[in-house]
Design a protein around this motif. Structure first.
Motif, PDB file in Angstrom:
ATOM      1  N   GLY A   4       0.789  -1.222   0.000  1.00  0.00           N
ATOM      2  CA  GLY A   4       0.000   0.000   0.000  1.00  0.00           C
ATOM      3  C   GLY A   4       0.821   1.271   0.000  1.00  0.00           C
ATOM      4  N   THR A   5       2.141   1.152   0.096  1.00  0.00           N
ATOM      5  CA  THR A   5       2.989   2.341   0.084  1.00  0.00           C
ATOM      6  C   THR A   5       2.881   3.039  -1.274  1.00  0.00           C
ATOM      7  OG1 THR A   5       4.533   1.367   1.660  1.00  0.00           O
ATOM      8  CG2 THR A   5       5.340   3.212   0.346  1.00  0.00           C
ATOM      9  N   THR A   6       2.758   4.354  -1.256  1.00  0.00           N
ATOM     10  CA  THR A   6       2.634   5.142  -2.480  1.00  0.00           C
ATOM     11  C   THR A   6       3.985   5.705  -2.899  1.00  0.00           C
ATOM     12  OG1 THR A   6       2.257   7.239  -1.334  1.00  0.00           O
ATOM     13  CG2 THR A   6       0.320   5.822  -1.710  1.00  0.00           C
ATOM     14  N   GLN A   7       3.977   6.453  -4.009  1.00  0.00           N
ATOM     15  CA  GLN A   7       5.220   7.062  -4.461  1.00  0.00           C
ATOM     16  C   GLN A   7       5.774   8.062  -3.459  1.00  0.00           C
ATOM     17  OE1 GLN A   7       2.473   7.424  -6.635  1.00  0.00           O
ATOM     18  NE2 GLN A   7       2.029   9.606  -6.772  1.00  0.00           N
ATOM     19  N   SER A   8       4.933   8.578  -2.545  1.00  0.00           N
ATOM     20  CA  SER A   8       5.432   9.509  -1.531  1.00  0.00           C
ATOM     21  C   SER A   8       6.512   8.847  -0.685  1.00  0.00           C
ATOM     22  CB  SER A   8       4.284   9.991  -0.637  1.00  0.00           C
ATOM     23  OG  SER A   8       3.295  10.645  -1.387  1.00  0.00           O
ATOM     24  N   GLY A   9       6.300   7.582  -0.325  1.00  0.00           N
ATOM     25  CA  GLY A   9       7.304   6.853   0.435  1.00  0.00           C
ATOM     26  C   GLY A   9       8.545   6.586  -0.394  1.00  0.00           C
ATOM     27  N   TYR A  10       8.364   6.207  -1.663  1.00  0.00           N
ATOM     28  CA  TYR A  10       9.499   5.955  -2.543  1.00  0.00           C
ATOM     29  C   TYR A  10      10.348   7.212  -2.712  1.00  0.00           C
ATOM     30  CZ  TYR A  10       7.980   1.322  -4.179  1.00  0.00           C
ATOM     31  OH  TYR A  10       7.656  -0.023  -4.270  1.00  0.00           O
ATOM     32  N   LEU A  11       9.692   8.330  -2.956  1.00  0.00           N
ATOM     33  CA  LEU A  11      10.422   9.584  -3.173  1.00  0.00           C
ATOM     34  C   LEU A  11      11.171  10.009  -1.918  1.00  0.00           C
ATOM     35  CD1 LEU A  11       7.608  11.367  -5.196  1.00  0.00           C
ATOM     36  CD2 LEU A  11       9.833  10.677  -6.114  1.00  0.00           C
ATOM     37  N   ALA A  12      10.542   9.816  -0.747  1.00  0.00           N
ATOM     38  CA  ALA A  12      11.213  10.145   0.509  1.00  0.00           C
ATOM     39  C   ALA A  12      12.431   9.252   0.722  1.00  0.00           C
ATOM     40  CB  ALA A  12      10.235  10.014   1.678  1.00  0.00           C
ATOM     41  N   ALA A  13      12.298   7.968   0.393  1.00  0.00           N
ATOM     42  CA  ALA A  13      13.418   7.044   0.550  1.00  0.00           C
ATOM     43  C   ALA A  13      14.585   7.450  -0.340  1.00  0.00           C
ATOM     44  CB  ALA A  13      12.972   5.624   0.230  1.00  0.00           C
ATOM     45  N   LEU A  14      14.290   7.798  -1.577  1.00  0.00           N
ATOM     46  CA  LEU A  14      15.344   8.178  -2.505  1.00  0.00           C
ATOM     47  C   LEU A  14      15.989   9.496  -2.088  1.00  0.00           C
ATOM     48  CD1 LEU A  14      16.940   7.673  -5.054  1.00  0.00           C
ATOM     49  CD2 LEU A  14      15.012   8.549  -6.394  1.00  0.00           C
ATOM     50  N   ARG A  15      15.176  10.442  -1.656  1.00  0.00           N
ATOM     51  CA  ARG A  15      15.693  11.767  -1.282  1.00  0.00           C
ATOM     52  C   ARG A  15      16.484  11.738   0.029  1.00  0.00           C
ATOM     53  NH1 ARG A  15      11.020  14.032  -0.572  1.00  0.00           N
ATOM     54  NH2 ARG A  15      11.041  13.668   1.682  1.00  0.00           N
ATOM     55  N   ASP A  16      15.956  11.042   1.030  1.00  0.00           N
ATOM     56  CA  ASP A  16      16.478  11.170   2.390  1.00  0.00           C
ATOM     57  C   ASP A  16      17.434  10.065   2.810  1.00  0.00           C
ATOM     58  OD1 ASP A  16      14.815  13.378   2.561  1.00  0.00           O
ATOM     59  OD2 ASP A  16      13.188  12.265   3.537  1.00  0.00           O
ATOM     60  N   VAL A  17      17.385   8.911   2.136  1.00  0.00           N
ATOM     61  CA  VAL A  17      18.168   7.769   2.594  1.00  0.00           C
ATOM     62  C   VAL A  17      19.094   7.257   1.486  1.00  0.00           C
ATOM     63  CG1 VAL A  17      18.042   5.444   3.540  1.00  0.00           C
ATOM     64  CG2 VAL A  17      16.374   7.143   4.252  1.00  0.00           C
ATOM     65  N   ILE A  18      18.522   6.877   0.354  1.00  0.00           N
ATOM     66  CA  ILE A  18      19.333   6.314  -0.724  1.00  0.00           C
ATOM     67  C   ILE A  18      20.263   7.371  -1.311  1.00  0.00           C
ATOM     68  CG2 ILE A  18      19.285   5.242  -3.003  1.00  0.00           C
ATOM     69  CD1 ILE A  18      16.574   4.009  -2.224  1.00  0.00           C
ATOM     70  N   GLY A  19      19.726   8.543  -1.619  1.00  0.00           N
ATOM     71  CA  GLY A  19      20.527   9.598  -2.223  1.00  0.00           C
ATOM     72  C   GLY A  19      21.755   9.963  -1.402  1.00  0.00           C
ATOM     73  N   PRO A  20      21.596  10.264  -0.102  1.00  0.00           N
ATOM     74  CA  PRO A  20      22.783  10.582   0.708  1.00  0.00           C
ATOM     75  C   PRO A  20      23.786   9.439   0.793  1.00  0.00           C
ATOM     76  CG  PRO A  20      20.797  11.370   1.790  1.00  0.00           C
ATOM     77  CD  PRO A  20      20.343  10.554   0.616  1.00  0.00           C
ATOM     78  N   ALA A  21      23.307   8.192   0.838  1.00  0.00           N
ATOM     79  CA  ALA A  21      24.226   7.052   0.888  1.00  0.00           C
ATOM     80  C   ALA A  21      24.988   6.912  -0.426  1.00  0.00           C
ATOM     81  CB  ALA A  21      23.457   5.776   1.195  1.00  0.00           C
ATOM     82  N   GLU A  67      18.380  14.121 -11.272  1.00  0.00           N
ATOM     83  CA  GLU A  67      18.940  15.194 -10.450  1.00  0.00           C
ATOM     84  C   GLU A  67      20.049  14.666  -9.540  1.00  0.00           C
ATOM     85  OE1 GLU A  67      15.487  16.674  -8.501  1.00  0.00           O
ATOM     86  OE2 GLU A  67      14.742  17.744 -10.287  1.00  0.00           O
ATOM     87  N   LEU A  68      19.863  13.463  -8.986  1.00  0.00           N
ATOM     88  CA  LEU A  68      20.885  12.880  -8.130  1.00  0.00           C
ATOM     89  C   LEU A  68      22.160  12.619  -8.922  1.00  0.00           C
ATOM     90  CD1 LEU A  68      21.814  11.604  -5.449  1.00  0.00           C
ATOM     91  CD2 LEU A  68      20.746   9.466  -6.201  1.00  0.00           C
ATOM     92  N   SER A  69      22.031  12.063 -10.111  1.00  0.00           N
ATOM     93  CA  SER A  69      23.216  11.777 -10.923  1.00  0.00           C
ATOM     94  C   SER A  69      23.967  13.063 -11.246  1.00  0.00           C
ATOM     95  CB  SER A  69      22.825  11.031 -12.201  1.00  0.00           C
ATOM     96  OG  SER A  69      22.131  11.866 -13.106  1.00  0.00           O
ATOM     97  N   GLU A  70      23.232  14.130 -11.535  1.00  0.00           N
ATOM     98  CA  GLU A  70      23.880  15.408 -11.823  1.00  0.00           C
ATOM     99  C   GLU A  70      24.564  15.968 -10.580  1.00  0.00           C
ATOM    100  OE1 GLU A  70      20.599  17.646 -13.289  1.00  0.00           O
ATOM    101  OE2 GLU A  70      20.637  16.727 -15.285  1.00  0.00           O
ATOM    102  N   ASP A  71      23.909  15.859  -9.435  1.00  0.00           N
ATOM    103  CA  ASP A  71      24.453  16.415  -8.196  1.00  0.00           C
ATOM    104  C   ASP A  71      25.759  15.731  -7.787  1.00  0.00           C
ATOM    105  OD1 ASP A  71      22.354  18.179  -8.042  1.00  0.00           O
ATOM    106  OD2 ASP A  71      21.228  17.019  -6.550  1.00  0.00           O
TER     107      ASP A  71
END
Length: 338
Positions: free
Chosen positions: A213-230, A272-276
């Motif tokens: 039941g998780t929506t894209q809001s959870g996916y986007l938060a995971a990518l922004r806040d956890v996966i991206g920084p790692a 955006e992550l790849s560019e950053d």
């Protein structure tokens, strides 16, 4: 985008009722025919030595013989035909093409997307499973690392199923970071939060098992806040997306709630992550079994790289998804603050 493709991948015959059918690629091609700026590249099959760098030789030779003998049911889910051998070599070759093309500088509207089948992320070092024979993304990652084209590769798997094969192959490899968002408890029931890598590779595997039941809001938060920084702390030369589209809200075999627009937002965030972080970016097709949702989602990813701006996400991250992200942060990944 530039799409790697080969007609030989259509010849992998799984039978009339198997969800991983040639119609998946046909549906994608049909949807993309209506879009601007689509370019197809026929990639060479993978050199068998590249496969041996990831998969055990005995298994690879057994698979080749199995296909030469006409194929059949490798296991309850994984079906091969005589033409599966060539399709698997081609699918891995297309993934390698995506990795090398990205590292050669292809970006923006030239960003590579490997449209191959069979998919790869369930195949382990010594066995096929879950519709998969060769594990395309790590084969491509190991190829560019071994050839000196990259020092480090990060793989983000957004398929609804955990990529147990990628994890197993890369679990003790310091030069490949594997991050997966998947539906908790779904096949193959692997990928817990505390599986984070082994030995010197501790901290280079990240699992985010979201509840149904998780929506894209959870996916986007995971990518922004956890996966991206790692990923940023890992400093990869290449980001590969293991792009399955079966977390779609209308996919027939999952219970996640990512919309077509949500896949556009994920693609935008990856760009955006790849560019950053200054990393090359490529996509490798994995699952997705509703033909309409699969084709529309791949088209959406293409449109984002062709200039489309997806509608901003206005949803909230559920408490259950937030709890999972808090547990991931507690594992102490580099770059991720609690």
């Amino acid at each position: 985008m530039r799409f790697g493709y080969c007609e030989a991948c259509l010849e992998h015959d799984t039978g009339p009722r198997h969800p991983e059918s040639p119609d998946r690629l046909r549906a994608i091609r049909q949807a993309l025919a209506e879009k601007h700026g689509v370019e197809y590249v026929v990639a060479d099959p993978i050199d068998i030595d590249r496969v041996f760098a990831v998969h055990q030789r005995e298994y690879v030779e057994e698979l080749e013989q199995f296909c030469q003998d006409g194929g059949g049911d490798w296991d309850a889910d994984t079906v091969a035909s005589e033409d599966t051998w060539e399709a698997a070599l081609r699918s891995a070759g297309i993934a390698e093409w995506a990795a090398t093309t990205a590292l050669a500088g292809a970006a923006g509207r030239e960003t590579p997307f490997a449209l191959g089948r069979p998919p790869g992320h369930h195949a382990v070092e010594d066995d096929a499973m879950g519709f998969c024979f060769f594990n395309n993304a790590p084969v491509a990652a190991r190829s560019v690392i071994d050839r000196g084209m990259a020092d480090r590769v990060a793989i983000f798997d957004w398929d609804v199923h955990h990529g147990n094969g990628i994890q197993d192959i890369c679990y003790d490899k310091e030069d490949i970071f594997y991050a997966s968002i998947h539906e908790d408890g779904l096949y193959p029931a692997t990928g817990t939060v505390d599986e984070t890598g082994a030995g010197e590779a501790e901290g280079t595997t990240m699992n985010i098992p979201f509840p149904p039941g998780t929506t894209q809001s959870g996916y986007l938060a995971a990518l922004r806040d956890v996966i991206g920084p790692a990923f940023e702390a890992f400093e990869p030369d290449l980001l590969l997306v293991s792009a399955g589209f079966d977390a779609h809200e209308h996919d027939p075999i999952s219970r996640m709630r990512v919309s077509t627009e949500g896949y556009g937002l994920l693609a935008q965030q990856m760009r955006e992550l790849s560019e950053d972080i200054g990393a090359a970016l490529g996509f490798v097709l994995e699952g997705g079994y509703g033909l309409d949702t699969l084709s529309s989602s791949v088209s959406m990813v293409h449109e984002v790289f062709d200039g489309y701006e997806p509608a901003p996400d206005d949803g909230n991250v559920s408490d259950t998804a937030t709890d999972v992200l808090d547990r991931v942060r507690a594992q102490g990944f580099d770059g991720v603050s609690e």
